[in-house]
Scaffold this active site. Sequence first.
Site, mmCIF file in Angstrom:
data_model
loop_
_atom_site.group_PDB
_atom_site.id
_atom_site.type_symbol
_atom_site.label_atom_id
_atom_site.label_comp_id
_atom_site.label_asym_id
_atom_site.label_seq_id
_atom_site.Cartn_x
_atom_site.Cartn_y
_atom_site.Cartn_z
ATOM 1 N N GLU A 49 34.660 -12.110 -9.908
ATOM 2 C CA GLU A 49 35.268 -10.826 -9.568
ATOM 3 C C GLU A 49 35.750 -10.954 -8.133
ATOM 4 O O GLU A 49 34.973 -11.317 -7.249
ATOM 5 C CB GLU A 49 34.232 -9.696 -9.670
ATOM 6 C CG GLU A 49 34.894 -8.373 -9.371
ATOM 7 C CD GLU A 49 33.982 -7.166 -9.490
ATOM 8 O OE1 GLU A 49 32.805 -7.328 -9.834
ATOM 9 O OE2 GLU A 49 34.482 -6.061 -9.210
ATOM 10 N N ARG A 283 20.502 -17.320 -12.953
ATOM 11 C CA ARG A 283 21.193 -17.251 -11.676
ATOM 12 C C ARG A 283 20.408 -18.104 -10.681
ATOM 13 O O ARG A 283 19.184 -18.104 -10.682
ATOM 14 C CB ARG A 283 21.175 -15.790 -11.222
ATOM 15 C CG ARG A 283 21.867 -15.490 -9.930
ATOM 16 C CD ARG A 283 21.845 -13.990 -9.696
ATOM 17 N NE ARG A 283 22.777 -13.300 -10.559
ATOM 18 C CZ ARG A 283 24.063 -13.081 -10.253
ATOM 19 N NH1 ARG A 283 24.522 -13.458 -9.093
ATOM 20 N NH2 ARG A 283 24.856 -12.480 -11.089
ATOM 21 N N LYS A 293 25.749 -10.761 -2.346
ATOM 22 C CA LYS A 293 26.974 -10.368 -1.653
ATOM 23 C C LYS A 293 26.699 -9.286 -0.603
ATOM 24 O O LYS A 293 27.219 -9.322 0.496
ATOM 25 C CB LYS A 293 27.953 -9.764 -2.662
ATOM 26 C CG LYS A 293 29.058 -10.676 -3.070
ATOM 27 C CD LYS A 293 29.870 -10.021 -4.182
ATOM 28 C CE LYS A 293 30.216 -11.065 -5.215
ATOM 29 N NZ LYS A 293 30.840 -10.548 -6.407
HETATM 30 P P1 ATP Z 1 28.164 -9.342 -8.718
HETATM 31 O O1 ATP Z 1 26.690 -9.163 -8.716
HETATM 32 O O2 ATP Z 1 28.875 -8.539 -7.701
HETATM 33 O O3 ATP Z 1 28.777 -9.300 -10.092
HETATM 34 P P2 ATP Z 1 28.290 -12.168 -8.890
HETATM 35 O O4 ATP Z 1 27.538 -13.016 -7.940
HETATM 36 O O5 ATP Z 1 27.884 -12.095 -10.309
HETATM 37 O O6 ATP Z 1 28.346 -10.791 -8.201
HETATM 38 P P3 ATP Z 1 30.921 -12.837 -9.830
HETATM 39 O O7 ATP Z 1 32.163 -12.974 -9.071
HETATM 40 O O8 ATP Z 1 30.869 -11.829 -10.897
HETATM 41 O O9 ATP Z 1 29.789 -12.610 -8.770
HETATM 42 O O10 ATP Z 1 30.476 -14.251 -10.397
HETATM 43 C C1 ATP Z 1 31.325 -15.141 -11.060
HETATM 44 C C2 ATP Z 1 30.515 -16.089 -11.885
HETATM 45 O O11 ATP Z 1 29.623 -16.828 -11.073
HETATM 46 C C3 ATP Z 1 29.683 -15.365 -12.912
HETATM 47 O O12 ATP Z 1 29.869 -16.006 -14.149
HETATM 48 C C4 ATP Z 1 28.274 -15.508 -12.432
HETATM 49 O O13 ATP Z 1 27.437 -15.628 -13.509
HETATM 50 C C5 ATP Z 1 28.323 -16.787 -11.599
HETATM 51 N N1 ATP Z 1 27.346 -16.735 -10.502
HETATM 52 C C6 ATP Z 1 27.359 -15.894 -9.466
HETATM 53 N N2 ATP Z 1 26.287 -16.090 -8.673
HETATM 54 C C7 ATP Z 1 25.579 -17.083 -9.224
HETATM 55 C C8 ATP Z 1 24.365 -17.763 -8.883
HETATM 56 N N3 ATP Z 1 23.655 -17.413 -7.812
HETATM 57 N N4 ATP Z 1 23.941 -18.737 -9.692
HETATM 58 C C9 ATP Z 1 24.651 -19.087 -10.784
HETATM 59 N N5 ATP Z 1 25.783 -18.503 -11.152
HETATM 60 C C10 ATP Z 1 26.262 -17.514 -10.396
HETATM 61 MG MG MG Z 2 29.241 -10.599 -11.707
#
Ligand code: ATP
Ligand code: MG
Length: 810
Positions: A49, A283, A293
């Site tokens: 996102e 995660r 974030k």
């Molecule tokens: P939000 O909580 O704001 O949704 P997010 O960290 O999930 O933030 P996104 O931009 O939605 O951010 O993430 C893009 C992709 O990266 C998603 O598929 C998410 O699963 C993966 N991702 C984000 N953070 C992690 C992490 N710490 N470990 C593994 N995968 C991650």
């Molecule tokens: Mg997300």
Amino acid sequence: MDSTHAKADMVRTPEAPTGGPGQDFLRNIVAEDLRSGKHDFIVTRFPPEPNGYLHIGHATSIVLNFGIAAETGGRCHLRFDDTNPETEDMIYVESAIDLIRWLGYDWGEHLYFASDYFERMYAFAEHLIREGKAYVDSLSEEEIREYRGTVTEPGRPSPYRDRTVEENLDLFRRMRDGEFPDGAHVLRARLDMSSPNMLLRDPILYRIRHAAHYRTGDRWCVYPMYDFAHPIEDAIESITHSFCTLEFENNRPLYDWVVDNIPRGGPVGIPENSRPRQYEFARRNFEYTITSKRKLLQLVREGKVSGWDDPRMPTLAGLRRRGFTPESIRNFCETIGVARTANRVDIGKLEFAIRDDLNTKAPRVLCVLDPLRVVLTNFPEGEVEHLDAPYFPHDVGREGSRKLPFSRVLYIDREDFREDPPKGYYRLSPGAEVRLRYAYIIRCDEVVHDESGRVVELRCSYDPQTRGGKAREGKTVKGTIQWVSAEHALPCEVRLYDRLFTIPDPDEAEGDFTDYLNPNSLVVVDRAMIEPSVRDDPPGSHYQFERLGYFCSDLHDSAPDHLVFNRTVTLRDTWAKARAEHERAAAAAETTPATTRPRRKEEKTREGKAKTAEKAPARTQPRAGSAEPARDPRLVERRKQYREDYGLSAEDAEILTRDGATAALFDEAIATGVDARAVANWIIHELPREAQGRAVAELPITGESLAELVELVETGTISSSGGREVLARLVHGEGSASAIVDELGLRQISDRGQLEPLVIAVLAEFPDKVEEYRAGKTGLMGFFIGQVMRRSGGRANPEVVREVVAEKTG
Ligand code: ATP
Ligand code: MG
């Protein structure tokens, strides 16, 4: 873009990693789908996102998605999941594109934006309304929450649930036309207000937001929710495997519902045989840093760091600026792989990966951080020697050298001189000798002080016989130090970066995470001196400063007239000791009663969560049991046995033995003879979600009832999603597993006699598809199974259906 799309779509640039990473559970699923013919072409996607900068956690997902596509000859899409107008911005899009390319990945033409699908999403929503599967609700947000019920009480239907199709269509169109303010109405799926899965209690699909979107501007004032939008995005793009993090596990049935209920074919429908599946992985969290974030933003806002690309930040922009290479990040991500359960990754592994990479890439140069003047009294004034110095003195397969100017006045590091040396000091001290790297052995004859007694100069003599640092007969000189020629060296600024936090888990410790910021995470040395050979290197060049660490010239601030270098990493792990101490302290805390020690945040939130469990559906991943491995010798012993006797992984064995209650539940269940591996999976992956933050000891579930449940799933009597429903009841102490199965009507249909008519009906309905399937489009198997599943109300045993379909299509 269907799954037969040309394989020429490359997802990887030549410098991306080669050689398949070890198999993990997601790769196993993909391999099985290829083997069974469910898919013949794998399509994945990385869906950020655009509301923040990518960080090292995202990197694991990037490496996973692009990696799997590359390994299987498939493709990976880069899709911006931009359905939320309020927080998204083009700068994040551009930054992500830049950094994913930098990491070494390429999506070819497959760059997508969810916002490009708004029109289709809207059409699909109208379709659901026409089918009676969605309605406009006019309750307030607060009321909707209230009507939704709790985990223990079913929800109540909204008084607007039975609006007619015409009324719903009219209202939804007027929502789109901007007739209503934010929050006046929402569009909801008409599912099941008493579902044990709270997310299925008529989830919201669309809401009104009068906000300009960074790409679509004011064109829309209704925006789709994630749960509606994401499966549509995947389905439109014929994604086969949609990997996401564990907090979306409960959303999976909704994901499937959307995919199954949106229109297919025609100009707007999703491709006929697109059937994306969602799979979850844990995660990643990393020691000594944070990846939330919101918290990263807080550091930026409060000026705790210089910005999103501050070299201490775990963002990809920060890591690049710090001097981490794409190869090191990819190797790190591949080394840690993907996991099913949340745990903190030792950031030392990333540091190891960068040392490993730079060892063969970074030329060695000499830099003096705290210059102390050395005058060689026996070296002729005004003369300069040029000494040959290899860039890669150790045998690392690289060549090249430069000439180091050597003259009468030099600088050495103040650190390398002691007026009053301790025993066994091998560097310089009065009367002692030391070797200057690539140059000569020198002896300190005299120490010059200023009025305050501070050492300001050393008067030394050099031994001309030792040119090139050659050993001398009869006399050994153990120490070798770096130096620069005063007249030739370049002044520079050196930024000594270190870990951002002093403890491995800053966001779980008592107090605010900023309390644990490492005050020494940046030490600026503004009067360092470096050898002249680096003068014209471009910003971003990597070096090893001999004896000091790996460094990189700063991408933003370094200029020919003001060189700036960032320390990427020290040469050795300087944190091992601190970490060991932290672990000792944590172990000590475990044996101390909770009331007399500062509590870990996890304990507090666990208590808090028990109270607010009803309000918190699936967003968090509460974990029954404490975060640290138990020290109780009996549990340590069990842990060993679980690995040896049942072949469990170290990680799983550790989780099962975090507390006595979890271990006891496991023991009790396997005593019935049911498969230990399966029981472990249910306890580790499913139980925490249903426990909603309660400790295992507080749950009324017995080992026996758990074993019964596992057996029902293992024998195919119920599906695994049925198993989850049963578990949800068991943790509330409701009867036996098999009684719940009967009550909920969950028994799977595995009887061929019952399934055959359904299969025959499906094959008869889609003769074209049967033709294509026979002609080799084996990916259609999934379609047939899906159709049979639908006709059986989700109760058909997919394995048996597969067999029957294979048989009937002969
Ligand atoms: P939000 O909580 O704001 O949704 P997010 O960290 O999930 O933030 P996104 O931009 O939605 O951010 O993430 C893009 C992709 O990266 C998603 O598929 C998410 O699963 C993966 N991702 C984000 N953070 C992690 C992490 N710490 N470990 C593994 N995968 C991650
Ligand atoms: Mg997300």
